[in-house]
Design a protein around this motif. Structure first.
Motif, PDB file in Angstrom:
ATOM      1  N   GLY A 159       0.812  -1.208   0.000  1.00  0.00           N
ATOM      2  CA  GLY A 159       0.000   0.000   0.000  1.00  0.00           C
ATOM      3  C   GLY A 159       0.844   1.256   0.000  1.00  0.00           C
ATOM      4  O   GLY A 159       0.554   2.226  -0.715  1.00  0.00           O
ATOM      5  N   SER A 160       1.915   1.261   0.796  1.00  0.00           N
ATOM      6  CA  SER A 160       2.765   2.456   0.868  1.00  0.00           C
ATOM      7  C   SER A 160       3.495   2.695  -0.442  1.00  0.00           C
ATOM      8  O   SER A 160       3.661   3.844  -0.872  1.00  0.00           O
ATOM      9  CB  SER A 160       3.770   2.330   2.018  1.00  0.00           C
ATOM     10  OG  SER A 160       4.770   1.373   1.746  1.00  0.00           O
ATOM     11  N   LYS A 161       3.936   1.635  -1.098  1.00  0.00           N
ATOM     12  CA  LYS A 161       4.663   1.818  -2.347  1.00  0.00           C
ATOM     13  C   LYS A 161       3.719   2.181  -3.503  1.00  0.00           C
ATOM     14  O   LYS A 161       4.105   2.912  -4.423  1.00  0.00           O
ATOM     15  CB  LYS A 161       5.474   0.564  -2.672  1.00  0.00           C
ATOM     16  CG  LYS A 161       6.656   0.350  -1.723  1.00  0.00           C
ATOM     17  CD  LYS A 161       7.592   1.552  -1.707  1.00  0.00           C
ATOM     18  CE  LYS A 161       8.817   1.321  -0.855  1.00  0.00           C
ATOM     19  NZ  LYS A 161       9.768   2.457  -0.869  1.00  0.00           N
ATOM     20  N   ALA A 162       2.477   1.685  -3.462  1.00  0.00           N
ATOM     21  CA  ALA A 162       1.493   2.148  -4.437  1.00  0.00           C
ATOM     22  C   ALA A 162       1.243   3.644  -4.245  1.00  0.00           C
ATOM     23  O   ALA A 162       1.069   4.401  -5.214  1.00  0.00           O
ATOM     24  CB  ALA A 162       0.192   1.364  -4.289  1.00  0.00           C
ATOM     25  N   ALA A 163       1.246   4.083  -2.992  1.00  0.00           N
ATOM     26  CA  ALA A 163       1.076   5.499  -2.701  1.00  0.00           C
ATOM     27  C   ALA A 163       2.260   6.318  -3.216  1.00  0.00           C
ATOM     28  O   ALA A 163       2.085   7.454  -3.660  1.00  0.00           O
ATOM     29  CB  ALA A 163       0.891   5.709  -1.200  1.00  0.00           C
ATOM     30  N   VAL A 164       3.465   5.761  -3.151  1.00  0.00           N
ATOM     31  CA  VAL A 164       4.632   6.459  -3.700  1.00  0.00           C
ATOM     32  C   VAL A 164       4.444   6.712  -5.191  1.00  0.00           C
ATOM     33  O   VAL A 164       4.714   7.806  -5.696  1.00  0.00           O
ATOM     34  CB  VAL A 164       5.927   5.657  -3.449  1.00  0.00           C
ATOM     35  CG1 VAL A 164       7.093   6.234  -4.265  1.00  0.00           C
ATOM     36  CG2 VAL A 164       6.285   5.650  -1.975  1.00  0.00           C
ATOM     37  N   VAL A 165       3.951   5.706  -5.905  1.00  0.00           N
ATOM     38  CA  VAL A 165       3.740   5.847  -7.343  1.00  0.00           C
ATOM     39  C   VAL A 165       2.736   6.967  -7.634  1.00  0.00           C
ATOM     40  O   VAL A 165       2.981   7.848  -8.464  1.00  0.00           O
ATOM     41  CB  VAL A 165       3.265   4.516  -7.963  1.00  0.00           C
ATOM     42  CG1 VAL A 165       2.872   4.709  -9.426  1.00  0.00           C
ATOM     43  CG2 VAL A 165       4.358   3.454  -7.848  1.00  0.00           C
ATOM     44  N   SER A 166       1.613   6.953  -6.937  1.00  0.00           N
ATOM     45  CA  SER A 166       0.580   7.964  -7.170  1.00  0.00           C
ATOM     46  C   SER A 166       1.058   9.349  -6.746  1.00  0.00           C
ATOM     47  O   SER A 166       0.797  10.343  -7.438  1.00  0.00           O
ATOM     48  CB  SER A 166      -0.700   7.596  -6.408  1.00  0.00           C
ATOM     49  OG  SER A 166      -1.257   6.412  -6.920  1.00  0.00           O
ATOM     50  N   TYR A 167       1.724   9.425  -5.615  1.00  0.00           N
ATOM     51  CA  TYR A 167       2.227  10.716  -5.143  1.00  0.00           C
ATOM     52  C   TYR A 167       3.208  11.320  -6.146  1.00  0.00           C
ATOM     53  O   TYR A 167       3.122  12.513  -6.483  1.00  0.00           O
ATOM     54  CB  TYR A 167       2.898  10.547  -3.782  1.00  0.00           C
ATOM     55  CG  TYR A 167       3.592  11.798  -3.301  1.00  0.00           C
ATOM     56  CD1 TYR A 167       2.885  12.820  -2.673  1.00  0.00           C
ATOM     57  CD2 TYR A 167       4.961  11.970  -3.491  1.00  0.00           C
ATOM     58  CE1 TYR A 167       3.516  13.972  -2.241  1.00  0.00           C
ATOM     59  CE2 TYR A 167       5.606  13.121  -3.068  1.00  0.00           C
ATOM     60  CZ  TYR A 167       4.879  14.112  -2.445  1.00  0.00           C
ATOM     61  OH  TYR A 167       5.518  15.259  -2.031  1.00  0.00           O
TER      62      TYR A 167
END
Length: 262
Positions: A159-167
């Motif tokens: 979840g955190s790394k998916a958030a990195v991509v979107s951010y």
């Protein structure tokens, strides 16, 4: 502050080991100056000395990316002492297995997002306005191929790394008009303390040096998004298009990432 004709500067968090250290070595070989950040700056200093690096070409800063004031302060100190980096790499991150049924693992979820997401934004913060005003610079977010699909027992990290991509995608759109590039890198499996002991197969496993070489080239090329290695990019795309029932069956029985304390 260094003269305008000084060699370019790269700022790297999580630089005391693994990917961060390998990136530092690759940039140094290319003639860059180094601004290296970790919780234990003494370890960075000892490593740079052991490598025989010229003292004028590197500086170490002690900061924990979870401490917003501390990591922002390190960035500001870098600006004051070494000048504006050409490249900022938000590499610091953690990877710990979680079980949402376990109360104590909720703290691991919080810790993971604080480190991998809030820490990334705080790493970039001191440099966004100076880079925009100078109309140059590159911000690099280190995500993971684990961002592509959720893996059992690995929800916080995925979840955190998916958030990195979107951010980073959002930030790229914001900064493009100001001449600042944003690069998102998604490593596959890299042989570091984060992956050692994983209870499952790790195809296309790379050494940190192998990843650093390919990451260096991707950043130099200004790639907006790059999965490394390319073989893992193919696997990731296939996984992304798999229907959920097929994906679920494929992962049935897969080993789970170790929880904290295991």
């Amino acid at each position: 502050m260094n003269a305008p004709d000084a060699s370019p500067l790269v700022y790297i968090t999580g630089a005391s080991s693994g990917i961060g250290q390998a990136l530092a070595a690759r940039y140094y070989r290319a003639g860059w100056r180094l601004a290296l950040v970790a919780r234990r700056a003494a370890e960075i200093e000892a490593w740079c000395v052991s490598q025989g690096y010229e003292r004028a070409r590197w500086a170490a800063y002690a900061a924990d990316v979870r401490d917003i004031g501390g990591i922002v302060g390190a960035g500001r100190q870098c600006l004051a002492q070494q000048g504006l980096p050409a490249v900022v790499i938000a590499n610091a991150g953690i990877s710990i297995g979680v079980d949402t049924a376990e109360y104590e693992d909720l703290d691991v979820v919080r810790l993971t997002f604080e480190t991998n997401n809030v820490g990334l934004a705080a790493t970039f913060h001191p440099f966004v306005r100076p880079m925009s005003e100078a109309r140059r610079g590159t911000l690099v977010g280190i995500a993971s191929v684990a961002a592509i699909r959720g893996l059992p027992g690995h929800g916080a990290y995925c979840g955190s790394k998916a958030a990195v991509v979107s951010y980073c995608e959002s930030l790229r759109g914001e900064l493009r008009p100001h001449g600042v590039k944003v690069v998102t890198l998604l490593p596959g499996y890299v042989d570091t303390p984060l992956t050692r002991g994983n209870p499952y197969k790790m195809p296309f496993l790379m050494s940190p040096a192998q990843f650093a070489e390919r990451a260096f080239r991707a950043i130099e090329a200004g790639a907006s998004y790059r999965v490394i290695p390319w073989q893992m990019a193919v696997v990731a795309k296939l996984l992304r298009v798999l229907p959920n029932p097929v994906f679920d069956r494929l992962l049935a029985g897969r080993g789970r990432k170790k929880r904290r304390g295991q």
